[in-house]
Design an enzyme around this catalytic site. Structure first.
Site, mmCIF file in Angstrom:
data_model
loop_
_atom_site.group_PDB
_atom_site.id
_atom_site.type_symbol
_atom_site.label_atom_id
_atom_site.label_comp_id
_atom_site.label_asym_id
_atom_site.label_seq_id
_atom_site.Cartn_x
_atom_site.Cartn_y
_atom_site.Cartn_z
ATOM 1 N N LEU A 78 14.455 -7.394 -9.675
ATOM 2 C CA LEU A 78 15.225 -8.526 -10.165
ATOM 3 C C LEU A 78 14.411 -9.408 -11.105
ATOM 4 C CD1 LEU A 78 16.868 -9.452 -6.761
ATOM 5 C CD2 LEU A 78 17.943 -8.258 -8.663
ATOM 6 N N LYS A 128 0.066 0.043 -9.330
ATOM 7 C CA LYS A 128 -0.779 -1.145 -9.203
ATOM 8 C C LYS A 128 -2.272 -0.827 -9.176
ATOM 9 C CE LYS A 128 2.634 -4.239 -7.177
ATOM 10 N NZ LYS A 128 2.934 -5.238 -6.128
ATOM 11 N N GLY A 184 1.234 -0.580 5.816
ATOM 12 C CA GLY A 184 1.040 0.093 4.535
ATOM 13 C C GLY A 184 -0.380 -0.125 4.032
ATOM 14 N N ALA A 185 -0.818 0.751 3.123
ATOM 15 C CA ALA A 185 -2.191 0.657 2.613
ATOM 16 C C ALA A 185 -2.251 0.960 1.125
ATOM 17 C CB ALA A 185 -3.106 1.613 3.386
ATOM 18 N N GLY A 186 -1.163 0.699 0.401
ATOM 19 C CA GLY A 186 -1.122 0.933 -1.036
ATOM 20 C C GLY A 186 -1.657 -0.255 -1.824
ATOM 21 N N GLY A 187 -1.330 -0.291 -3.117
ATOM 22 C CA GLY A 187 -1.840 -1.344 -3.983
ATOM 23 C C GLY A 187 -1.448 -2.736 -3.553
ATOM 24 N N PRO A 210 -3.902 6.985 9.070
ATOM 25 C CA PRO A 210 -4.812 5.986 9.639
ATOM 26 C C PRO A 210 -6.111 5.810 8.859
ATOM 27 C CG PRO A 210 -3.854 7.336 11.374
ATOM 28 C CD PRO A 210 -3.447 7.959 10.086
#
Length: 299
Positions: A78, A128, A184-187, A210
């Site tokens: 959005l 990211k 979560g463990a992303g950017g 993990p």
């Protein structure tokens, strides 16, 4: 396609078809396209009068700067509601578009972007971290969500972490010692975790892999310790309404997540969007811009 439009300004109208080419219908006007198809009955990928109005189409000209969201997917974002409204209110000659960009096309994109009037970008998943090699950062960032074009290249920062801390402080002024669970463990998770660690929050990260969760906390010099209760739980994964433990305040990072949680994702969206605009323009004009909650959550 846009480079072709730029080369033959006024003598050619180059339009990309389908949803992936929709942004060319807007950017084309800036680069000299003679016309743009629209109407009440639309073909696949065409934009209605109402959609064109969201991009302040009638105000676009050869001097308009282009800002864009990069990621895949971008349809649910959005950002164009907020940023185009901010540009109009602050009388900035700019437009905010949404571009689908797969990770494997990042390198060629930034090469081509230098030849077009792109002034800045918002970055969403899964880019990211992937964009880091193509930007300069004034401080070390584990991931970035905002890019600004400067004469000597592209500069990046992350407003996710800043927005998160501002949001949590609306609930409790002292964050040090409070327990935070990040799913979560992303950017996005890395940016939020880094900001949380600076504030002294007791951080726990869980992930379907993990080892990635352990690596994230280890990179911050922390021990990834599970707890029975958390003051804050933040879900950064695409899986909506996924909360793995008991917590006082819970919310999804995405707008389309559950909105009955105490901390609504739309608040963080507006906060980080304001910070992005301030980074691009080095001013606080966007602080006066807001979007009605019903508009943000509309589907």
């Amino acid at each position: 396609l846009l480079l072709l439009q730029k080369k033959y300004r006024g003598a050619l109208t180059a339009i990309g078809l389908g949803p992936l080419g929709a942004f060319t219908r807007i950017a084309g006007k800036i680069l000299g396209a003679a016309f743009c198809y629209t109407g009440n009955t639309l073909a696949y990928g065409q934009l209605s009068w109402a959609e064109l109005a969201l991009y302040n189409f009638d105000r676009l000209d050869a001097d308009t700067q282009i800002y864009a969201l990069l990621g895949d997917p971008v349809a649910e974002s959005l950002g164009h509601f907020f940023h185009n409204r901010a540009f109009l209110k602050n009388q900035q000659n700019a437009v905010y578009l949404k571009l689908v960009l797969p990770p494997e096309q990042i390198s060629i994109f930034f090469t081509l972007a230098k030849q077009l009037p792109f002034a800045g970008f918002s970055i969403t998943r899964p880019l990211k971290e992937a964009v880091l090699p193509f930007v300069k950062c004034r401080q070390k960032e584990p991931a970035i969500n905002t890019i600004k074009r400067q004469p000597d290249g592209f500069y990046g920062c992350n407003t996710d972490g800043q927005a998160l801390i501002a949001l949590l402080k609306r609930k409790t002024k002292i964050l040090a010692g409070k327990k935070l669970l990040i799913i979560g463990a992303g950017g996005t998770a890395k940016a939020l975790a880094a900001a949380a660690a600076i504030e002294g929050l007791l951080l726990t990260v869980v992930n379907r892999t993990p080892a990635k969760a352990q690596a994230l906390t280890a990179a911050l010099g922390l021990v990834n310790k599970n707890r029975t209760f958390y003051d804050f739980i933040i879900n950064t994964t695409p899986v909506r309404n996924y909360f793995a433990a008991a917590g006082r305040y819970r919310f999804d990072i995405a707008i389309q997540g559950p909105q009955k949680t105490a901390l609504a994702a739309w608040q963080m969206f507006v906060l980080q969007a304001r910070l992005q605009s301030n980074f691009w323009f080095l001013e606080k004009g966007a602080d006066r811009i807001d979007i009605n909650k019903k508009t943000v959550l509309a589907r």
